[in-house]
Design a protein around this motif. Structure first.
Motif, PDB file in Angstrom:
ATOM      1  N   ALA A 165       0.832  -1.208   0.000  1.00 13.51           N
ATOM      2  CA  ALA A 165       0.000   0.000   0.000  1.00 13.51           C
ATOM      3  C   ALA A 165       0.863   1.253   0.000  1.00 13.51           C
ATOM      4  O   ALA A 165       0.551   2.240  -0.676  1.00 13.51           O
ATOM      5  CB  ALA A 165      -0.920  -0.009   1.220  1.00 13.51           C
ATOM      6  N   SER A 166       1.967   1.232   0.758  1.00 21.56           N
ATOM      7  CA  SER A 166       2.855   2.394   0.824  1.00 21.56           C
ATOM      8  C   SER A 166       3.463   2.708  -0.539  1.00 21.56           C
ATOM      9  O   SER A 166       3.539   3.863  -0.955  1.00 21.56           O
ATOM     10  CB  SER A 166       3.965   2.145   1.844  1.00 21.56           C
ATOM     11  OG  SER A 166       3.432   1.862   3.112  1.00 21.56           O
ATOM     12  N   VAL A 167       3.893   1.656  -1.240  1.00 19.79           N
ATOM     13  CA  VAL A 167       4.534   1.848  -2.540  1.00 19.79           C
ATOM     14  C   VAL A 167       3.523   2.287  -3.594  1.00 19.79           C
ATOM     15  O   VAL A 167       3.719   3.270  -4.316  1.00 19.79           O
ATOM     16  CB  VAL A 167       5.251   0.561  -2.977  1.00 19.79           C
ATOM     17  CG1 VAL A 167       5.813   0.714  -4.379  1.00 19.79           C
ATOM     18  CG2 VAL A 167       6.363   0.210  -1.993  1.00 19.79           C
ATOM     19  N   LEU A 168       2.423   1.572  -3.670  1.00 19.68           N
ATOM     20  CA  LEU A 168       1.452   1.846  -4.721  1.00 19.68           C
ATOM     21  C   LEU A 168       0.662   3.131  -4.475  1.00 19.68           C
ATOM     22  O   LEU A 168       0.100   3.705  -5.398  1.00 19.68           O
ATOM     23  CB  LEU A 168       0.490   0.665  -4.864  1.00 19.68           C
ATOM     24  CG  LEU A 168       1.137  -0.650  -5.348  1.00 19.68           C
ATOM     25  CD1 LEU A 168       0.090  -1.750  -5.445  1.00 19.68           C
ATOM     26  CD2 LEU A 168       1.810  -0.453  -6.696  1.00 19.68           C
ATOM     27  N   SER A 169       0.604   3.580  -3.218  1.00 14.71           N
ATOM     28  CA  SER A 169      -0.099   4.836  -2.948  1.00 14.71           C
ATOM     29  C   SER A 169       0.616   6.014  -3.607  1.00 14.71           C
ATOM     30  O   SER A 169      -0.022   7.015  -3.965  1.00 14.71           O
ATOM     31  CB  SER A 169      -0.211   5.076  -1.446  1.00 14.71           C
ATOM     32  OG  SER A 169       1.068   5.284  -0.868  1.00 14.71           O
TER      33      SER A 169
END
Length: 727
Positions: free
Chosen positions: A469-473
């Motif tokens: 989630a951190s990367v794709l956000s």
């Protein structure tokens, strides 16, 4: 997922700003003002009240049709009415201590949005119902139904990680890159208009849509831009007269009362919301009544209001999907024996058969729309890295209260790199972000493990979901800032694909992991819209951060209670609440875990996914097609794949009602520069909120044992409200 906001023509905005600059009252973007005192009790409390209303509406709409709204614009409108219009009209009953400021309105709508979007962020209209739909035969275990306490713990697990993700991204995408965030910009313009403040910026926002499909395919379904990517918008002065003259508030009240009244009437006489008018036509359904194929008409003003806000192109795409899915493919699958069960069944019926085609369309368009922004993000990151390595550097030491906890440097050659305009005491300290991300991550991993146990998802898998989630956000927020489209559907599907490898043969883990990853990215994107609004109107980022935390915490308990209330009164999924997005989540998880597809559905999935891969690719290549005017002229007429797929997921009654609203939008916009008048959007907001609020009243009446006054005309086929209300 979900707002259309009034937009203004570039000429109108510049003209208004020039006039103000000439009078010395407004100096454009060159002179920044710091407004103190925005985080007030009345702003937070009113924001919570409005947020609870939106939360109830989103639960109702999401469970029923798989469609919710962020409702930032509606929050600003209703909050302004509660704290400005009503005290002005009734000064003795509601005295005002001081003027309600635009900055307070920003905090109010921030709290309301954080409260109202929890049903989506926590998966209460998708993931949680999907877990309750599992069967031993297909999934190896029975349904998982969470108690109220466990549902609260699950919501707490995903409530805050996205908030802490949004805070550090603000400086990069809003301050440095100045991404427009169309919905956030337009909401700022509306708030400025309501408070008779100067326009917040020289920029303009492209028209957008408020509602998000709960396949979570997008932050919103954006109307197609024009050839140059810029469309004419509403006239500033005309819109101000609509609202400030008082007519807007009468329209809001009347539309709210009309929608609520019709909804209450449908509770007493359910036939009103499932009128079998298509039984008179017969074709293309042979000897069966049309209502048995789920063709009936629901005159819901809420869905008419949604259509007004979505606009005509989106509702046309949705109804095109409805015709293909429900008038062609559904009868075909039934008559050919590919879907032998009851038409409304998602297991062996025509509804479940066409759902797979909708899923293929959603995956194709979401991933294609994700690729260009991914490539752009990677190339931009590489370019910035090279600049930082080769360019002259300026070091700045940290100081007490600074937003950054360590030394950092900026390339002087980067002309787009503007300094932070806010003083340190109004920013979120970087130490808070670090501890918040770590703490909320550990909280999420621990609570998910506690709620679902080792048979569900392993702690390390939940942690990977949060990292994903951190990367794709980063990609999702950038896409949202540029196009008003957050490709969280692609993010969710990528997560499910990944966890089919990491934890194979585990449907529960697949659903939860995908939901955890998507929740963080979706929430970060939604909250970034609020930060853009606050930036344009000079609201304190730290105050907005407080508001987001307060709204998210409050909604944990409100959303959980609302969901348990609905499931205790109604059958979910059932005739009235079909929860279409839950079927999408569950079916993909089953397929990825040694499932199988229905008979003869694969060729249709390939044909439709290839078609929308092509159309989505053409749209993505729009900036590079300036030498091909013929293709550019055709792009606005290409259907939206997500809207087309939603036409498959929803029964025809919902799509038809939205089409009426879309046509109203089209007719009213013809003499308004091609944009839906703000007064029409105000009426649409009343329609949506009226049915959502009265649905809670209906819920209480049902739980008290009250039922319809008359069931005349009910019992025809699968008549949604009718059959549900009279069982």
């Amino acid at each position: 997922m979900d707002p259309i906001s009034p937009t203004y023509s570039r000429a109108a905005i510049l003209e208004a700003e020039d006039e103000e600059e000439g009078n010395g009252e407004f100096d454009g973007v060159e002179e920044e003002q710091v407004i103190e005192g925005d985080f007030t009790f009345r702003a937070v409390f009113t924001g919570l009240l409005v947020g609870v209303l939106i939360c109830a509406t989103n639960l109702y709409l999401g469970l029923q049709s798989g469609w919710v709204s962020m409702m930032a614009l509606q929050s600003a409108l209703v909050g302004f009415a509660l704290l400005k219009v009503i005290p002005d009209a009734l000064p003795r009953l509601f005295p005002r201590i001081r003027t309600f400021t635009p900055q307070e309105n920003v905090i109010l709508q921030t709290v309301a949005v954080a409260t109202g979007t929890m049903p989506l962020a926590a998966g209460l209209v998708g993931i949680i119902p999907a877990l309750e739909m599992m069967t031993v035969e297909q999934d190896g275990r029975g349904p998982i139904s969470l108690s109220y306490v466990n549902l609260v713990l699950w919501c707490l697990a995903v409530a805050f990680f996205g908030v802490f993700l949004a805070a550090p991204l603000r400086r990069q995408v809003i301050i440095k890159e100045k991404l427009v965030f169309p919905s956030g910009t337009a909401t700022a313009q509306l708030i400025a208009l309501l408070h008779k403040a100067p326009p917040p910026s020289r920029g303009f926002a492209t028209p957008t849509v408020a509602y998000r499909a709960l396949s979570r395919s997008s932050r919103s379904l954006s109307r197609e831009r024009g050839i140059n990517g810029e469309q004419a918008a509403n006239n500033h002065k005309g819109k101000a007269q609509d609202i400030m003259g008082g007519s807007g508030w009468w329209v809001l009240g009347i539309s709210f009362a009309a929608s609520g009244g019709l909804t209450l009437l449908s509770f007493m006489f359910p036939i009103i919301f499932s009128i079998p008018i298509f039984d008179l036509l017969g074709l293309p359904f042979g000897t069966y009544p049309a209502s048995e194929w789920m063709w009936y008409f629901t005159p819901s003003l809420s869905y008419v209001g949604q259509g007004i806000i979505m606009g005509f192109p989106v509702t046309l795409s949705m109804n095109a999907g409805m015709l293909v899915g429900w008038a062609i493919l559904s009868p075909l699958s039934k008559h050919m024996g590919w879907a032998p069960g009851k038409v409304s069944s998602t297991n062996d019926g025509a509804r479940g058969w066409i759902l797979w085609i909708a899923l293929a369309i959603m995956i194709a368009e979401s991933i294609i729309s994700l690729l260009p922004i991914t490539i752009s993000y990677i190339s931009t990151s590489i370019r910035h890295y090279k600049q930082r390595q080769t360019g002259p550097k300026v070091f700045q030491s940290s100081s007490p209260g600074n937003s950054m906890d360590g030394d950092y440097f900026e390339p002087l050659s980067d002309e787009d790199d503007d300094p932070e305009i806010e003083p340190p005491e109004r920013l979120v300290p970087f130490s808070w972000i670090k501890w918040g991300l770590g703490g909320s991550g550990l909280l999420g991993v621990g609570l998910v493990w506690y709620v679902f146990g080792s048979d569900g998802i392993r702690p390390w898998a939940t942690a990977i979901g949060l990292v994903l989630a951190s990367v794709l956000s980063l990609i999702g927020v950038r896409a949202l800032g540029e196009t008003d489209l957050n490709p969280v559907s692609g993010i969710g599907k990528i997560s499910q694909l990944l966890f089919a490898v990491l934890q194979p043969n585990n449907v529960v883990a697949n659903i939860i992991a995908g939901g955890v990853a998507e929740a963080g990215a979706q929430q970060a994107g939604d909250l970034m819209q609020d930060l853009k609004t606050g930036h344009l109107l000079h609201a304190s980022p730290r105050s907005q951060f407080y508001g987001q935390l307060i709204g998210s915490l409050a909604s944990v308990f409100v959303s959980s209670a609302g969901y348990k209330f609905y499931t205790s009164v109604y059958q979910i999924p059932g005739p009235q609440f079909t929860v279409p997005s839950a079927g999408v989540w569950l079916n993909l998880a089953r397929l990825l875990n040694k499932g199988h597809l229905p008979s003869h559905v694969i060729p249709f999935m390939l044909i439709f996914s290839m078609f929308f891969t092509f159309t989505s690719s053409i749209k993505s290549l729009r900036p590079y097609l300036s030498s091909y005017p013929l293709i550019l002229n055709l792009i606005p007429y290409l259907p939206s794949g997500i809207a087309f797929a939603v036409g498959f997921l929803n029964s025809p009654s919902f799509s038809l009602a939205r089409l009426i609203g879309g046509y109203v939008s089209y007719r009213t916009s013809r003499n308004n520069g091609g944009e839906t008048p703000l007064l029409a959007i105000v009426a649409a907001s009343g329609f949506v909120l009226g049915e959502g609020v009265v649905s809670v009243v209906m819920l209480c009446m049902s739980s008290a044992g009250l039922g319809p006054v008359s069931c005349f005309g009910c019992g025809l086929g699968d008549g949604g409200y009718c059959s549900g209300g009279c069982l």
